[in-house]
Motif scaffolding. Structure first.
Motif, mmCIF file in Angstrom:
data_model
loop_
_atom_site.group_PDB
_atom_site.id
_atom_site.type_symbol
_atom_site.label_atom_id
_atom_site.label_comp_id
_atom_site.label_asym_id
_atom_site.label_seq_id
_atom_site.Cartn_x
_atom_site.Cartn_y
_atom_site.Cartn_z
ATOM 1 N N GLU A 25 0.809 -1.212 0.000
ATOM 2 C CA GLU A 25 0.000 0.000 0.000
ATOM 3 C C GLU A 25 0.847 1.268 0.000
ATOM 4 O O GLU A 25 0.611 2.190 -0.779
ATOM 5 N N GLU A 26 1.853 1.293 0.859
ATOM 6 C CA GLU A 26 2.645 2.518 0.968
ATOM 7 C C GLU A 26 3.380 2.827 -0.328
ATOM 8 O O GLU A 26 3.471 3.979 -0.749
ATOM 9 N N GLU A 27 3.877 1.765 -0.979
ATOM 10 C CA GLU A 27 4.598 1.980 -2.235
ATOM 11 C C GLU A 27 3.645 2.480 -3.322
ATOM 12 O O GLU A 27 4.022 3.285 -4.176
ATOM 13 N N LEU A 28 2.405 1.998 -3.291
ATOM 14 C CA LEU A 28 1.460 2.363 -4.347
ATOM 15 C C LEU A 28 0.814 3.719 -4.115
ATOM 16 O O LEU A 28 0.419 4.399 -5.056
ATOM 17 N N ILE A 29 0.674 4.106 -2.870
ATOM 18 C CA ILE A 29 0.013 5.367 -2.549
ATOM 19 C C ILE A 29 1.051 6.482 -2.384
ATOM 20 O O ILE A 29 0.842 7.608 -2.807
ATOM 21 N N GLY A 30 2.140 6.144 -1.768
ATOM 22 C CA GLY A 30 3.153 7.144 -1.466
ATOM 23 C C GLY A 30 3.260 7.328 0.028
ATOM 24 O O GLY A 30 2.259 7.199 0.737
ATOM 25 N N SER B 42 -11.812 -1.430 1.753
ATOM 26 C CA SER B 42 -11.029 -0.286 2.203
ATOM 27 C C SER B 42 -10.628 0.546 0.993
ATOM 28 O O SER B 42 -10.426 0.014 -0.099
ATOM 29 N N VAL B 43 -10.580 1.841 1.219
ATOM 30 C CA VAL B 43 -10.098 2.759 0.185
ATOM 31 C C VAL B 43 -9.054 3.640 0.850
ATOM 32 O O VAL B 43 -9.316 4.267 1.881
ATOM 33 N N THR B 44 -7.867 3.639 0.293
ATOM 34 C CA THR B 44 -6.777 4.436 0.829
ATOM 35 C C THR B 44 -6.304 5.373 -0.271
ATOM 36 O O THR B 44 -6.110 4.922 -1.405
ATOM 37 N N TYR B 45 -6.148 6.644 0.062
ATOM 38 C CA TYR B 45 -5.714 7.556 -0.999
ATOM 39 C C TYR B 45 -4.864 8.694 -0.459
ATOM 40 O O TYR B 45 -4.938 9.047 0.721
ATOM 41 N N LEU B 46 -4.070 9.203 -1.357
ATOM 42 C CA LEU B 46 -3.267 10.390 -1.071
ATOM 43 C C LEU B 46 -3.511 11.359 -2.221
ATOM 44 O O LEU B 46 -3.100 11.095 -3.353
ATOM 45 N N ASP B 47 -4.222 12.430 -1.921
ATOM 46 C CA ASP B 47 -4.573 13.420 -2.936
ATOM 47 C C ASP B 47 -3.756 14.676 -2.676
ATOM 48 O O ASP B 47 -4.080 15.474 -1.794
ATOM 49 N N LYS B 48 -2.704 14.847 -3.446
ATOM 50 C CA LYS B 48 -1.794 15.961 -3.185
ATOM 51 C C LYS B 48 -2.379 17.306 -3.591
ATOM 52 O O LYS B 48 -1.750 18.334 -3.381
ATOM 53 N N ASN B 49 -3.569 17.290 -4.171
ATOM 54 C CA ASN B 49 -4.209 18.560 -4.503
ATOM 55 C C ASN B 49 -4.533 19.373 -3.250
ATOM 56 O O ASN B 49 -4.603 20.597 -3.305
ATOM 57 N N SER B 50 -4.756 18.672 -2.147
ATOM 58 C CA SER B 50 -5.187 19.412 -0.963
ATOM 59 C C SER B 50 -4.551 18.949 0.342
ATOM 60 O O SER B 50 -4.760 19.588 1.364
ATOM 61 N N SER B 263 -1.281 15.255 -8.260
ATOM 62 C CA SER B 263 -1.508 13.811 -8.377
ATOM 63 C C SER B 263 -2.366 13.258 -7.238
ATOM 64 O O SER B 263 -2.378 13.771 -6.119
ATOM 65 N N MET B 264 -3.089 12.224 -7.563
ATOM 66 C CA MET B 264 -3.832 11.466 -6.564
ATOM 67 C C MET B 264 -3.594 9.987 -6.836
ATOM 68 O O MET B 264 -3.683 9.531 -7.976
ATOM 69 N N LYS B 265 -3.259 9.279 -5.792
ATOM 70 C CA LYS B 265 -3.121 7.835 -5.910
ATOM 71 C C LYS B 265 -4.050 7.181 -4.892
ATOM 72 O O LYS B 265 -4.181 7.671 -3.768
ATOM 73 N N ALA B 266 -4.659 6.108 -5.305
ATOM 74 C CA ALA B 266 -5.599 5.430 -4.407
ATOM 75 C C ALA B 266 -5.512 3.932 -4.598
ATOM 76 O O ALA B 266 -5.174 3.442 -5.688
ATOM 77 N N LEU B 267 -5.783 3.227 -3.526
ATOM 78 C CA LEU B 267 -5.848 1.770 -3.572
ATOM 79 C C LEU B 267 -7.199 1.368 -2.990
ATOM 80 O O LEU B 267 -7.554 1.780 -1.888
ATOM 81 N N SER B 268 -7.924 0.583 -3.752
ATOM 82 C CA SER B 268 -9.271 0.208 -3.336
ATOM 83 C C SER B 268 -9.381 -1.310 -3.285
ATOM 84 O O SER B 268 -8.976 -2.002 -4.223
ATOM 85 N N GLN B 269 -9.920 -1.820 -2.200
ATOM 86 C CA GLN B 269 -10.136 -3.263 -2.079
ATOM 87 C C GLN B 269 -11.555 -3.507 -1.586
ATOM 88 O O GLN B 269 -12.063 -2.745 -0.772
ATOM 89 N N SER B 270 -12.137 -4.577 -2.055
ATOM 90 C CA SER B 270 -13.449 -4.935 -1.521
ATOM 91 C C SER B 270 -13.618 -6.453 -1.539
ATOM 92 O O SER B 270 -13.077 -7.140 -2.417
ATOM 93 N N LEU B 271 -14.329 -6.925 -0.567
ATOM 94 C CA LEU B 271 -14.647 -8.352 -0.474
ATOM 95 C C LEU B 271 -16.147 -8.462 -0.267
ATOM 96 O O LEU B 271 -16.680 -7.951 0.715
#
Lengths: 353, 279
Positions: A25-30, B42-50, B263-271
């Motif tokens: 996760e950390e590598e993919l998100i930053g 889970s949804v994890t994101y880093l949105d550097k816009n804000s 930039s925005m990066k996100a990782l999304s998982q669902s079960l």
């Protein structure tokens, strides 16, 4: 190998990749930078540097402010000390749209009031002492709160009172303003009270102001930061006020303003300032026109930044100064405690003489 | 009347033929499948816009799906909604402190959490062609495409994480049948073109004469993978209870690398656990 075998291999790879991705996760998100006072200070300064819209109009040397405050920062300092440095920095921008929101539950939101420079002295007005809707309502009959932020009623001597304290959804406002305009159409004057209008969404203010417009007029130009350089701005947008609803009101109108009238309240006042049949009575507004989205630091604290350069027609900026009234009037705390609204009374007198 | 009887006769004949097929149906017969899935994610994101902070939400997930499958084609319509709390991953207990006072001298200290909420929605339409050479195999492959509109709509003190993307993705999927009851599926897709909407650099939506929705969508553009890279992998297990009913588990992993504004990066998982009805 047959194509199907390749596809089979591809899916096995995809399955394995998905587990690997999920664990990276950390590598993919930053990564987040370390939460240190130095990093927080630099993030705070850099965000303003790359987003604040009024360095030029206010003639501010932001780099010099960095160099002035940086020596006060060290990684052993407390939250209270960091709070003091950051709040001292933003006060220098003389901007009522800048707020610092500590999130440790111990330090209050800064400034928690309205900045007011009088005779070179900074005051933070924590308490609004020139307006109370409950006192104003006593002058009305049949006062109705038609949305969360819009209310109206009739005043003596064939006048109407409309109170705006913010903006609601545009569709709802359009419906309610149609009803209000029908209701007030036959009165000889309208008083619009925006002394408690602390902000909202400018296009809604534009619409409501249009209900009192007699023609289409340019009232504001805006441009917003779109890059890291102080000169990086979007193209200029032009805001026009034009008649709205089926029966816009074009008889005499008085707008009541206060030092606490802010943001979308001020763009509303600016829009109506373009018409001769509208006068403003009260105090100079807060001087915070621009949109001010929130940003964050590594310690979780938040802060708002004015990202735009908003001007009146002709290029005048009222940011930091506020929009002056046509007639100065101020209701005092003592007046309110006695149940009197001097500014409202003055407006009623002006409309009836 | 004659027409009605004729139509009814044709319908009965068709249904009888279908029922006959159903008894001896091949592994991928003509069938409709409608289902409901519930799950977590889970949804994890880093949105550097804000913000420089990594945000994380653990939303609940609801999916309604419909599949139409024949020997050669597979069509699917999915509707997904995800809702949950939202906060910075390493600062999930933030508290704001306001000191309020009125002219009458009343003072009040107010503290409340600076949390937010996360809402995501997705509607997608997929069409796939089954590779004919694998028809009698227990391992089947289909290739096709998916048109999808996906939206992240976090709400809180910060506008980060918000986007809408209407995209087209080539997609490949496979089904691996173990026996009459157990089946595994997997798919991969990657959008090649998208109508992407993000908040602009200034993080605001206000514009003359525009409500907030129109203000948001004014910042839309057609982009390719360079600006919207969003590969996704799904894995599924289905248990066929009988010829009418089945149940299953689905796992989906998506990664987003958005390069519009900042930039925005996100990782999304669902079960998700699903139940479906075949007819």
């Amino acid at each position: 190998m047959k194509p199907i075998k390749y596809i089979h291999s591809l899916f096995i790879t995809a399955i394995c990749s998905s587990f690997i991705m999920a664990s990276c996760e950390e590598e993919l998100i930053g990564p987040e930078k370390a939460n240190t006072p130095t990093n927080n200070f630099e993030q705070f300064w850099k965000t303003f540097d790359e987003h604040y819209g009024m360095f030029d109009v206010k003639n501010i040397d932001w780099k010099a402010i960095h160099d002035q405050f940086k020596p006060k920062i060290n990684d052993q300092m407390t939250d209270e000390e960091l709070y003091k440095v950051l709040s001292d920095m933003i006060v220098l921008l003389n901007d009522n749209h800048l707020n610092l929101y500590p999130t440790n539950g111990k330090l209050p939101v800064f400034p928690g009031g309205v900045l007011s420079y009088r005779n070179g002295q900074l005051q933070i007005l924590k308490v609004q002492e020139d307006y109370d809707l409950e006192v104003a309502k006593k002058y009305t009959t049949d006062y109705k709160q038609v949305t969360e932020n819009i209310g109206y009623g009739k005043l003596a001597t064939n006048l109407a009172y409309i109170n705006l304290k913010g903006t609601d959804g545009l569709n709802d406002v359009e419906k309610q303003m149609e009803k209000i305009m029908t209701s007030v159409n036959d009165v000889s004057g309208v008083i619009i009270d925006i002394r408690g209008f602390y902000g909202g969404y400018d296009p809604v203010s534009q619409y409501v102001a249009g209900c009192f417009a007699s023609s289409k007029k340019l009232y504001m130009t805006t441009k917003k930061r779109n890059g890291p350089l102080h000169t990086d701005f979007t193209e200029t947008a032009e805001w026009y006020i034009e008649p709205k609803t089926s029966m816009p009101y074009t008889k005499p109108v008085i707008v009541l303003t206060s030092r606490f009238t802010q943001s979308a309240g001020e763009t509303f006042a600016l829009a109506l300032k373009q018409f001769d049949h509208v006068k403003a009575i009260g105090d100079t507004t807060a001087g915070s026109f621009s949109d001010n989205p929130n940003f964050e630091m590594y310690n979780g604290w938040m802060f708002s930044v004015s990202v735009g350069d908003y001007r009146a027609p002709g290029g005048v900026s009222y940011e930091g100064f506020g929009l002056p009234p046509d007639v100065y009037s101020k209701t005092t705390k003592e007046d309110l405690l006695a149940g009197k609204d001097v500014t409202l009374e003055k407006a009623m007198e002006m409309l009836t003489h | 009347m004659k027409l009605t009887i004729t139509l009814a006769a044709l319908l009965i004949t068709g249904l009888a033929a279908h029922a006959q097929n159903y008894e001896t149906r091949p592994w991928m017969p003509l069938e409709n499948r409608i289902g409901l899935a519930l799950g977590i994610g889970s949804v994890t994101y880093l949105d550097k816009n804000s913000s420089p902070l990594v945000y994380q939400s653990r939303p609940k997930n609801l999916r309604v799906f419909y599949n139409l499958e024949s020997n050669d084609f597979l069509f699917s319509v999915d509707l997904d909604v995800r809702m949950g709390g939202n906060s910075p991953k390493y600062h999930n207990d933030r508290t704001l402190f306001f000191q309020e006072e009125d002219y009458k001298g009343n003072k009040e200290d107010k503290k409340f959490p600076a949390g937010g909420s996360f809402l995501a929605g997705r509607i997608s339409l997929g069409a796939y062609y089954k590779i004919s050479s694998t028809q009698e195999s227990t391992f089947k492959v289909a290739v096709g495409g998916r048109i999808m509109n996906e939206m992240f709509y976090p709400q809180g003190w910060n506008t980060g994480g918000m986007f809408n993307a209407l995209s087209f993705s080539p997609e490949a999927l496979t089904q691996h049948r173990i026996n009459e009851h157990h089946k595994f599926t997997a798919s991969v897709r990657i959008p090649v073109i998208a109508r992407l909407t993000r908040l602009p650099y200034d993080n605001t939506v206000s514009a003359p004469d525009k409500d907030q929705v129109r203000g948001f969508f004014r910042n839309s553009e057609w982009v390719g993978p360079r600006k919207f890279l969003a590969p996704a992998v799904t894995l599924g297990y289905n248990y066929q209870i009988n010829q009418r009913w089945g149940a299953g588990l689905n796992y989906e992993l998506g990664w987003y690398n958005i390069q519009q504004s900042q930039s925005m990066k996100a990782l999304s998982q669902s079960l998700l656990a699903n139940f479906y009805h075949q007819f």
